[in-house]
Design an enzyme around this catalytic site. Sequence first.
Site, PDB file in Angstrom:
ATOM      1  N   ASP A  79       0.817  -1.209   0.000  1.00 16.36           N
ATOM      2  CA  ASP A  79       0.000   0.000   0.000  1.00 16.36           C
ATOM      3  C   ASP A  79       0.855   1.266   0.000  1.00 16.36           C
ATOM      4  O   ASP A  79       0.486   2.259  -0.622  1.00 16.36           O
ATOM      5  CB  ASP A  79      -0.942  -0.003   1.208  1.00 16.36           C
ATOM      6  N   CYS A 119       6.264  -5.981   6.126  1.00 15.98           N
ATOM      7  CA  CYS A 119       5.489  -7.166   5.791  1.00 15.98           C
ATOM      8  C   CYS A 119       4.868  -7.069   4.409  1.00 15.98           C
ATOM      9  O   CYS A 119       4.120  -7.934   3.999  1.00 15.98           O
ATOM     10  CB  CYS A 119       4.430  -7.446   6.851  1.00 15.98           C
TER      11      CYS A 119
HETATM   12  C1  PEP Z   1       0.817  -4.002   2.564  1.00 12.30           C
HETATM   13  O1  PEP Z   1       0.033  -3.118   2.204  1.00 12.30           O
HETATM   14  O2  PEP Z   1       2.029  -4.015   2.238  1.00 12.30           O
HETATM   15  C2  PEP Z   1       0.332  -5.124   3.379  1.00 12.30           C
HETATM   16  C3  PEP Z   1       1.164  -5.998   3.890  1.00 12.30           C
HETATM   17  O3  PEP Z   1      -1.021  -5.227   3.555  1.00 12.30           O
HETATM   18  P1  PEP Z   1      -2.004  -5.834   2.431  1.00 12.30           P
HETATM   19  O4  PEP Z   1      -1.153  -6.389   1.315  1.00 12.30           O
HETATM   20  O5  PEP Z   1      -2.841  -6.862   3.052  1.00 12.30           O
HETATM   21  O6  PEP Z   1      -2.770  -4.619   2.018  1.00 12.30           O
HETATM   22 MG    MG Z   2      -1.915  -3.034   3.116  1.00  7.10          MG
END
Ligand code: PEP
Ligand code: MG
Length: 583
Positions: free
Chosen positions: A458, A505
């Site tokens: 994001d 992450c």
């Molecule tokens: C991210 O945005 O990097 C994340 C780990 O969350 P998601 O991919 O679930 O939006």
């Molecule tokens: Mg995310």
Amino acid sequence: MKELKGISASPGIAVGRAFLFSGDDEPAIPRYLINSAQVAGEWGRLETAVAFASAEVTKLRDRTATEMGEEQSKIFDAHIMMLNDPDLLDQIAARLKADLVNVEWIVHEVTRELVEKLGESKDEYLSERALDIRDVAKRLLNALLLRERRSLSGMEPGSILVAHDLLPSDAISLDRTKVVGIAMDVGGKTSHTAILARSFGIPAVLGLGEITRLAHDGEVIIADGFHGAVVIDPDPATAERYADTGKRLAGLQAELREASSLPSETTDGVSVVLNANIESPEEVESVLGYGAAGIGLYRSEFLFLKPGSLASEEMQFEAYRRVLVAMGDRPVTIRTLDVGGDKLIPDVTGGAEKNPLLGWRAIRFCLSRTEVFKTQLRALMRASAFGNLKIMFPMIACVEELDDALAILAEVKAELSATGISYRDDVPVGIMIEVPSAAMSADILARKSAFFSIGTNDLIQYTLAVDRGNEKTAYLYQPFHPGILRLVKLTIEGAHASGIPVAMCGELAGEPYATVVLLGLGLDEFSMTSSSLPVIRRVVRGVSMDDAKGFARLVLNMESYREIEPFVKHWMDEHFDIARFED
Ligand code: PEP
Ligand code: MG
């Protein structure tokens, strides 16, 4: 033979037969008049459809009970009851006789009215049942219209799923014993379908443009998730070439996995935490097999995206407890509900928004649906007694949101204490850094957080203003953009000034080409799809912290991703021969 290029979304090479899936669109319901002599025949069609749909749900229930536990399967018992509900069937019979219209139209009308009535109810339980009725009605209508072959449950073993797009709720329901590969018209590397495919270890190629137009049902297809290519109806020489590459790469993966138990520390002895991301409790076994230090991101929303309605407190508690117990002392970071955006729960997250990714998502949704948020926090705190839990709030954009979320957590703890329910009072609470404003105020947010985890999927999307799931703008989705690297640096500096650790992450944490730069920027923990752990461990174990810092300094002085990306890739290939593992 036809060859198509797309985006490599999940590694591996799959050969299988195309299964064309048209998605979750509402079927068009025919309406025609019948005469009274035809009523009995229409009723017979309904009885057959009810039996067929009930058998389908029973299979789904049994599979869920085996894979996810009894508690999770209860929703399907309720669906079976609804399908056979005498009141509902009486209503349909009465309308059939009175209106003299075909039975699918009557089913459509009766269930639509019921959904509307339940949806208006002030009683939360009843309003949530609207979703179940919709689900059941759709299944019944599919059976009446003989659309059952196109439902994902009709897939044969060895199938390559070919779809225009796939809802996360469809992707999480995929039967991994049947689907060997995924090929889609749309979608990017960090779309949730791609993330799930990687978690499931299913090779996937997305953003292919017109695979659904070019491929036919049952045709042999090769999905090359390493290079983002798909071959429809391959000639024998091409098939053999892909089979050889697949074997060679599988051998290299096995070689890497042998190092799973070695410590993840740099050549100068700095230990680096390597964690895994999961979307469902059953992935824990594989996480442990890859030697992860813990779980750095459990995307809890996938519990809610399974067919059915909002996950109950009990169902959540069971899922969280199961993960915590299986992980023992290892930390488990559970992210609170991140729905909205591309992860919609019909009837809960509301209808389409003009800009869903900038809309009612994640913590914004939870802070306005406090009953949903509190249910989740209660389940989490109760589960905290069973392991080493950390809680993480997604998509925090300002300190006010963090304050509000923490206040609600404090309320939940007070309520639990008042009723004598035990929980751990020392559960660390951290936030995701995924919005540029959060990265830029990291020093402020760090004073109230126990840890940060950078969600690059994001963060890149919002910083470069580029939809992460849109293949047309995928060229601009650039992790090595100087703006992104500076935001990562700012986040780490802000956190370290308050003495808190920073994890990552997002998918960048599992990208081996990025590992040395991230280490050099001071990242403390990396969390990724577990199958990426071996290659990242290999890089960490082959570099010194001093070299990593020097390398990151060099990169930060560069001015464009066009300069940085080839430079980093060349350096990494020279030192670690990453290309050998990806090509
Ligand atoms: C991210 O945005 O990097 C994340 C780990 O969350 P998601 O991919 O679930 O939006
Ligand atoms: Mg995310």
